[in-house]
Scaffold this active site. Structure first.
Site, PDB file in Angstrom:
ATOM      1  CG  LEU A 143      14.705  15.683   3.703  1.00  9.79           C
ATOM      2  CD1 LEU A 143      14.572  14.561   2.688  1.00  9.79           C
ATOM      3  CD2 LEU A 143      16.052  15.571   4.423  1.00  9.79           C
ATOM      4  CB  VAL A 144      11.835  18.655   6.977  1.00  7.39           C
ATOM      5  CG1 VAL A 144      10.818  18.703   8.100  1.00  7.39           C
ATOM      6  CG2 VAL A 144      13.106  17.949   7.432  1.00  7.39           C
ATOM      7  N   GLY A 177       8.611  26.257   4.438  1.00  2.05           N
ATOM      8  CA  GLY A 177       9.666  25.403   3.870  1.00  2.05           C
ATOM      9  C   GLY A 177       9.125  24.133   3.250  1.00  2.05           C
ATOM     10  CE  LYS A 202      17.198  24.676  12.357  1.00  5.88           C
ATOM     11  NZ  LYS A 202      15.785  24.863  11.974  1.00  5.88           N
ATOM     12  CB  SER A 230      19.487  20.498  14.086  1.00  7.96           C
ATOM     13  OG  SER A 230      20.547  19.662  13.668  1.00  7.96           O
ATOM     14  CB  SER A 231      20.882  15.692  16.427  1.00  3.18           C
ATOM     15  OG  SER A 231      21.418  15.581  15.127  1.00  3.18           O
ATOM     16  CB  CYS A 232      24.263  19.784  14.676  1.00  2.00           C
ATOM     17  SG  CYS A 232      23.398  21.210  14.064  1.00  2.00           S
ATOM     18  CG  HIS A 259      22.951  16.448   5.369  1.00  2.00           C
ATOM     19  ND1 HIS A 259      21.850  17.187   5.003  1.00  2.00           N
ATOM     20  CD2 HIS A 259      23.457  17.060   6.468  1.00  2.00           C
ATOM     21  CE1 HIS A 259      21.699  18.186   5.846  1.00  2.00           C
ATOM     22  NE2 HIS A 259      22.659  18.148   6.747  1.00  2.00           N
ATOM     23  CG  ASN A 281      22.609  13.477  10.846  1.00  2.00           C
ATOM     24  OD1 ASN A 281      22.495  14.162  11.869  1.00  2.00           O
ATOM     25  ND2 ASN A 281      23.723  13.418  10.149  1.00  2.00           N
ATOM     26  CG  LEU A 282      15.777  14.347   9.427  1.00  2.00           C
ATOM     27  CD1 LEU A 282      14.948  15.624   9.349  1.00  2.00           C
ATOM     28  CD2 LEU A 282      14.979  13.225  10.073  1.00  2.00           C
ATOM     29  CE1 TYR A 318      20.446  24.581  10.105  1.00  2.00           C
ATOM     30  CE2 TYR A 318      21.166  22.763  11.492  1.00  2.00           C
ATOM     31  CZ  TYR A 318      20.215  23.344  10.676  1.00  2.00           C
ATOM     32  OH  TYR A 318      19.028  22.687  10.432  1.00  2.00           O
TER      33      TYR A 318
HETATM   34  O1  GFB Z   1      26.070  14.413   6.784  1.00  2.00           O
HETATM   35  P1  GFB Z   1      27.246  15.274   7.027  1.00  2.00           P
HETATM   36  O2  GFB Z   1      27.627  16.210   5.950  1.00  2.00           O
HETATM   37  O3  GFB Z   1      27.028  16.141   8.309  1.00  2.00           O
HETATM   38  O4  GFB Z   1      28.530  14.346   7.313  1.00  2.00           O
HETATM   39  P2  GFB Z   1      27.136  16.030   9.924  1.00  2.00           P
HETATM   40  C1  GFB Z   1      28.501  13.274   8.197  1.00  2.00           C
HETATM   41  C2  GFB Z   1      29.816  12.504   8.124  1.00  2.00           C
HETATM   42  O5  GFB Z   1      29.921  11.852   6.852  1.00  2.00           O
HETATM   43  C3  GFB Z   1      31.076  13.340   8.272  1.00  2.00           C
HETATM   44  C4  GFB Z   1      31.195  12.095   6.301  1.00  2.00           C
HETATM   45  O6  GFB Z   1      32.019  12.646   9.069  1.00  2.00           O
HETATM   46  C5  GFB Z   1      31.579  13.469   6.836  1.00  2.00           C
HETATM   47  O7  GFB Z   1      32.974  13.691   6.720  1.00  2.00           O
HETATM   48  N1  GFB Z   1      31.129  11.978   4.834  1.00  2.00           N
HETATM   49  C6  GFB Z   1      31.742  11.022   4.106  1.00  2.00           C
HETATM   50  C7  GFB Z   1      30.516  12.808   3.972  1.00  2.00           C
HETATM   51  N2  GFB Z   1      31.555  11.221   2.800  1.00  2.00           N
HETATM   52  C8  GFB Z   1      30.786  12.324   2.683  1.00  2.00           C
HETATM   53  C9  GFB Z   1      30.250  13.027   1.560  1.00  2.00           C
HETATM   54  O8  GFB Z   1      30.454  12.674   0.396  1.00  2.00           O
HETATM   55  N3  GFB Z   1      29.475  14.108   1.836  1.00  2.00           N
HETATM   56  C10 GFB Z   1      29.227  14.523   3.115  1.00  2.00           C
HETATM   57  N4  GFB Z   1      28.433  15.590   3.308  1.00  2.00           N
HETATM   58  N5  GFB Z   1      29.747  13.900   4.196  1.00  2.00           N
HETATM   59  C11 GFB Z   1      25.611  18.078   9.685  1.00  2.00           C
HETATM   60  C12 GFB Z   1      25.688  19.508  10.135  1.00  2.00           C
HETATM   61  O9  GFB Z   1      26.640  17.462  10.314  1.00  2.00           O
HETATM   62  O10 GFB Z   1      24.444  17.419  10.090  1.00  2.00           O
HETATM   63  C13 GFB Z   1      24.424  20.221   9.946  1.00  2.00           C
HETATM   64  O11 GFB Z   1      26.781  20.123   9.503  1.00  2.00           O
HETATM   65  C14 GFB Z   1      23.196  19.432  10.356  1.00  2.00           C
HETATM   66  O12 GFB Z   1      24.481  21.419  10.651  1.00  2.00           O
HETATM   67  C15 GFB Z   1      23.242  18.016   9.835  1.00  2.00           C
HETATM   68  O13 GFB Z   1      23.092  19.418  11.732  1.00  2.00           O
HETATM   69  C16 GFB Z   1      22.118  17.157  10.374  1.00  2.00           C
HETATM   70  O14 GFB Z   1      26.251  14.974  10.476  1.00  2.00           O
HETATM   71  O15 GFB Z   1      28.575  15.946  10.355  1.00  2.00           O
END
Ligand code: GFB
Length: 314
Positions: free
Chosen positions: A15-16, A11, A141, A108-110, A180, A166-167, A137
């Site tokens: 990113l990583v 990979g 993991k 992953s922290s999730c 993300h 989260n990275l 996911y």
């Molecule tokens: O980073 P994110 O998509 O993932 O979202 P998770 C984190 C928070 O940001 C959520 C909010 O509460 C989203 O609703 N958010 C606000 C947004 N605006 C936005 C936007 O424009 N885009 C996105 N994407 N979010 C992921 C997991 O969870 O974290 C994966 O789904 C993985 O499996 C990753 O573990 C590290 O932190 O919620």
């Protein structure tokens, strides 16, 4: 670790993986093996077996995964479960077959329960229900962690598993639907500034809290663990500080220079209410992060302007 040891970075374009490649090169590791997806599809068991039999790497860093933000995870559970299971099963088993000296699996922290105690200790794994938006996911993991631990127990393999928070950083995904939160908001703030918009739409309520780590810190922590950590017990990698999505959005707007208002799309999911890792185990070993959030976002915005923004505006 010998500088001449052959290291396969699975990979390396992500990113990583790209951060790990930069870090290992900078540290003088010259024998890095990488393959693009067209050269080697890690979901293809026979191809992975042939690759390992020929290359016989000494070390494997498992940074290959189907990843995405909250919407992609929620919309595509089959792909997040199946692709990740296939990729990790193939690579971990093949690593065992050719007797690699050590393998680092990135979890992953999730994978921790939705309502885990905060900050989340490693012992919280498998103690409660998962967050539904990323359950597929997380289950993949968890299966990867358990496979590494099983190889360690049954065959004595040195297969270790780290749990990054989260990275963000260079080579992140800036696609607004699958990314993300941090790269999504960087792009949205940049585009809103360029268009002279008055408002920027943020998903959810803004209340969830997340911990963000620059991927260069993650890469440094991984190299540290490859050199110093030989236990099958999982270990968290984070910076020990979290921030609400609202504050993150405000910080990003400040760094980008967007002066309009934030609006909230509460039809979009919030996900886990809080995700802050307990990093005392890593700190006790002697490793600490070095890149603060403001500095890390500013560096990532510079990277975005030089690399991603020109592509996006084509
Ligand atoms: O980073 P994110 O998509 O993932 O979202 P998770 C984190 C928070 O940001 C959520 C909010 O509460 C989203 O609703 N958010 C606000 C947004 N605006 C936005 C936007 O424009 N885009 C996105 N994407 N979010 C992921 C997991 O969870 O974290 C994966 O789904 C993985 O499996 C990753 O573990 C590290 O932190 O919620």
């Amino acid at each position: 670790m010998e500088k001449s040891e052959k290291i396969f970075i699975a990979g390396h374009r992500g990113l990583v993986g790209s951060a790990l490649t930069r870090k290992l090169r900078a540290d003088g590791f010259a024998n890095l093996v990488t393959r693009d997806r067209p050269q080697l599809d890690l979901r293809n068991e026979a191809a992975v077996d042939r690759f390992f039999a020929k290359q016989k790497p000494a070390l494997v860093i498992f940074a290959a995964a189907k990843v995405g933000g909250i919407k992609a995870n929620n919309d595509l559970p089959v792909e997040f479960l199946l692709d990740n299971l296939q990729i990790q099963n193939n690579v971990i088993r093949a690593a065992h077959e050719v007797s690699v000296r050590k393998l680092l699996f990135l979890g992953s922290s999730c994978t921790y329960p939705k309502h885990a105690p905060q900050p989340i200790p490693e012992a919280a794994l498998l103690t409660g229900p998962l967050e539904p938006t990323n359950e597929a996911y997380a289950i993949a993991k968890i299966a990867g962690i358990k496979l590494c631990q099983s190889y360690a127990r049954e065959y004595g393999e040195n297969f270790i598993s780290a749990m990054p928070t989260n990275l963000y950083g260079p080579n992140d995904n800036f696609d607004l639907l699958s990314s993300h939160v941090l790269p999504a908001l960087l792009r949205k703030a940049h585009e809103a500034k360029m268009k002279g918009d008055r408002e920027l739409m943020v998903w959810g309520s803004g209340k969830p809290r997340r911990e963000f780590m620059h991927v260069d810190d993650l890469a440094a922590a991984c190299v540290f663990l490859l050199e110093k950590y030989d236990s099958a017990e999982i270990i968290n990698i984070g910076c020990g500080e979290d921030i609400s999505i609202r504050k993150l959005a405000e910080l990003i707007c400040e760094i980008v220079g967007f002066q309009g208002d934030l609006t909230w799309d509460t039809t979009m999911p919030d996900g886990t209410p809080r995700k802050l890792l307990d990093v005392s185990k890593l700190h006790d070993l002697g490793w600490h992060h070095t890149i603060g959030l403001r500095e890390g976002i500013a560096r990532t915005y510079e990277w975005f302007l030089r690399n991603a923004a020109p592509e996006i505006s084509k």
